[in-house]
Design an enzyme around this catalytic site. Sequence first.
Site, PDB file in Angstrom:
ATOM      1  N   LYS A  28       0.844  -1.201   0.000  1.00  0.00           N
ATOM      2  CA  LYS A  28       0.000   0.000   0.000  1.00  0.00           C
ATOM      3  C   LYS A  28       0.881   1.253   0.000  1.00  0.00           C
ATOM      4  O   LYS A  28       1.916   1.283   0.679  1.00  0.00           O
ATOM      5  CB  LYS A  28      -0.905  -0.035   1.241  1.00  0.00           C
ATOM      6  CG  LYS A  28      -1.972   1.063   1.277  1.00  0.00           C
ATOM      7  CD  LYS A  28      -2.888   0.877   2.486  1.00  0.00           C
ATOM      8  CE  LYS A  28      -3.994   1.914   2.551  1.00  0.00           C
ATOM      9  NZ  LYS A  28      -4.910   1.710   3.696  1.00  0.00           N
TER      10      LYS A  28
ATOM     11  N   SER B 183      -9.757   1.557   2.587  1.00  0.00           N
ATOM     12  CA  SER B 183      -8.902   2.329   1.723  1.00  0.00           C
ATOM     13  C   SER B 183      -7.810   1.510   1.025  1.00  0.00           C
ATOM     14  O   SER B 183      -7.208   1.996   0.073  1.00  0.00           O
ATOM     15  CB  SER B 183      -8.235   3.444   2.529  1.00  0.00           C
ATOM     16  OG  SER B 183      -7.406   2.894   3.536  1.00  0.00           O
TER      17      SER B 183
ATOM     18  N   SER C 299      -9.955  -0.737   6.827  1.00  0.00           N
ATOM     19  CA  SER C 299      -9.346  -0.597   5.494  1.00  0.00           C
ATOM     20  C   SER C 299      -8.606  -1.809   4.950  1.00  0.00           C
ATOM     21  O   SER C 299      -8.226  -1.813   3.785  1.00  0.00           O
ATOM     22  CB  SER C 299      -8.406   0.597   5.470  1.00  0.00           C
ATOM     23  OG  SER C 299      -9.151   1.773   5.290  1.00  0.00           O
TER      24      SER C 299
HETATM   25  N1  GLN Z   1     -13.427   3.521   5.895  1.00  0.00           N
HETATM   26  C1  GLN Z   1     -12.846   4.005   7.085  1.00  0.00           C
HETATM   27  C2  GLN Z   1     -12.568   5.479   6.978  1.00  0.00           C
HETATM   28  O1  GLN Z   1     -12.883   6.035   5.982  1.00  0.00           O
HETATM   29  C3  GLN Z   1     -11.619   3.235   7.410  1.00  0.00           C
HETATM   30  C4  GLN Z   1     -10.357   3.800   6.881  1.00  0.00           C
HETATM   31  C5  GLN Z   1      -9.151   3.015   7.277  1.00  0.00           C
HETATM   32  O2  GLN Z   1      -9.245   1.978   7.916  1.00  0.00           O
HETATM   33  N2  GLN Z   1      -8.004   3.536   6.931  1.00  0.00           N
HETATM   34  O3  GLN Z   1     -12.073   6.077   7.864  1.00  0.00           O
END
Ligand code: GLN
Length: 479
Positions: A80, A155, A179
Site C-alpha cells: 500500500k 482504503s 481498510s
Molecule cells: N473507511 C474508514 C474510513 O474512511 C476506514 C479507513 C481506514 O481503515 N483507513 O475512515
Amino acid sequence: MNDLLTLTIASAHKKLATKEISARELTDAHIEHSIEKDKEVCAYVNTVFDEARAQADAIDEKIQFGDELSALAGIPVAIKDNILIKGHKATAASKILKDYSAPYDATVIKKLKAHDAIFMGKTNMDEFAMGSSTENSAFFPTKNPRDLSRVPGGSSGGSAAAVASNQAMYALGSDTGGSIRQPAAFCGVVGLKPTYGAVSRYGVMAMASSLDQIGPLTKTVEDAELVFRAIAGQDAYDATSAVSGKATAKKVLRSLTGARIGVPKEYFSVEGMDAEVRTTVEQAIQKMERVGAQIVEISLPHTAHAVPAYYIIMPAEVSSNLARYDGIKYGYSVYDANGDGVLEEVYRRSRSEGFGKEVKRRIMLGTYVLSAGYYDAHYKKAQQIRTKIKDDFVRAFEKVDMIVTPTTPTTAFRIGEKKDDPLAMYLADIFTVPANLAGLPAMSLPCGEVNGLPVGLQYIAPWWEEDTLFTLGKAFEQL
Ligand code: GLN
C-alpha cells in the site's frame, strides 16, 4: 491462466524450495500478467518491475547455493502506498506527496526484505487511507476485479484488487477502521487486522495513531498467518508496539469442534443491511455449528455508537497527524504564491491545493472536536464510548472464544454510488470500526457470494489471539 498465478504463498514456497520453479519465473509470470490486467483494474500507482526481476535473480542464486529459504522468499508482494520503501515513491495517493520518495524503510519492509520478499510496486488507496472505496485517490479509482463497474473497497483497495486479480501473491495494507478487512471482503480475499501493537507502525504514514495497524491481504488464511509471523513483533521505533504472545486464552483451540462462537445480535439488524448478505453469513455460521461449534448469541450493546465515536476520534487524530504536511517539510509546496512566500500563505495554499476534499473534511472536523469549547462535548464523550465498546468485548469474551459477524452490510457497491454521500459511506463501516476502537485482532475471510459478488465473514478474537483466527479460519476454509 498461467498456473503460477494461482499458487498460494505456501504452495509456491514448496516449489521454490524443490527448484521445481524459480523465483524469476514466478515473478515474470506476475509481471507479464499485471502489465495487461492492470490496464483495467488500476491497482498499482507505481510499479518497480525491473527491480523485482533483479531481486528474483538474486534469490534464485541463493537457492542455487542451497541457502535456507524463508517462507516469503521469492514471493511477489504489493505494498500500500502509505508504507515506506526506501528510495521508492510513497504518495498515499495524495497530490501533496505526488513526488515524494521515502528516505527509509518501514519496519515491516525491513522485515520483508530480510525474508527476501519481491516488491512489485505500490498500490492505490483512498488519499491518506481516508475512505472505503479507493475513489478518494487523487490519481484514479481502482476497479473491483470481480466486477469492473464496482469499487474494490478501501482504503486498501489497490492491495485487495492486486491480490484478487493475481497481480501479486499477497499485499500489505493498513487498517484504521476497516481498510484491510472491507476491501478484502469486497474482492473475495483474506484480510487481517492484527491486535493493536502487534505490528510496528514505524514507516506507515500516520492517519489515526491509536487505531492504525498494518496487516496482510492474502488468498488463504494459511498465507495470512505466514505474513503475520514475518511482520509482527516489538519495535524500538514504535512505542505502542508490544511483544506478541501475551494471549490470554484459557484453552487452546484446535478446530471448530467445541469452539464457543459468539454471534452478536446487534450485527445482524442494522439499517441498510443487505438481506442476502445476512443469509450468506448465517449459512456460514450454520456450517460451523454442523461441525460441532457451539453457537452462542451475545450482545455488544454499544455497537450503534461505534461509528459516531470513530468519526470523532479518528478525525481528531487526523487533524494532528496531517499538520506536518505544510508545504515546507514535505512534498507539494506553493512557495511562490504571488512571489511573496509569506509563511502562512505557503501553508494555506499548499494545503488547500495539495489535499483532497475528504481529507480536508476530516481535518476540519477533527480541529472542531478538539477545540476548547467543544472538547468535552465531543472528543471526551467519544473516548468514554470507546471504553464502553471495549468493555462490551471484555464481557463477551468471558463467554465465547471468538466472535463472528459479517464484515460489511453489503457487497461491493457501484463506482460513484456513494461518492457524494459521505454519511452513507461512513455508516457502512459499522462492523469493522469496533475492533479498531477496542484494539482487537480481526480477520475477514470469504464465505460465499451474492449475485456473483464476494461476501466477507469477520472473525474477531480476544487481544493477542491471532492464533485463534488462524486455526478457526483454516477450519472454516476446509468447510
Ligand atoms: N473507511 C474508514 C474510513 O474512511 C476506514 C479507513 C481506514 O481503515 N483507513 O475512515
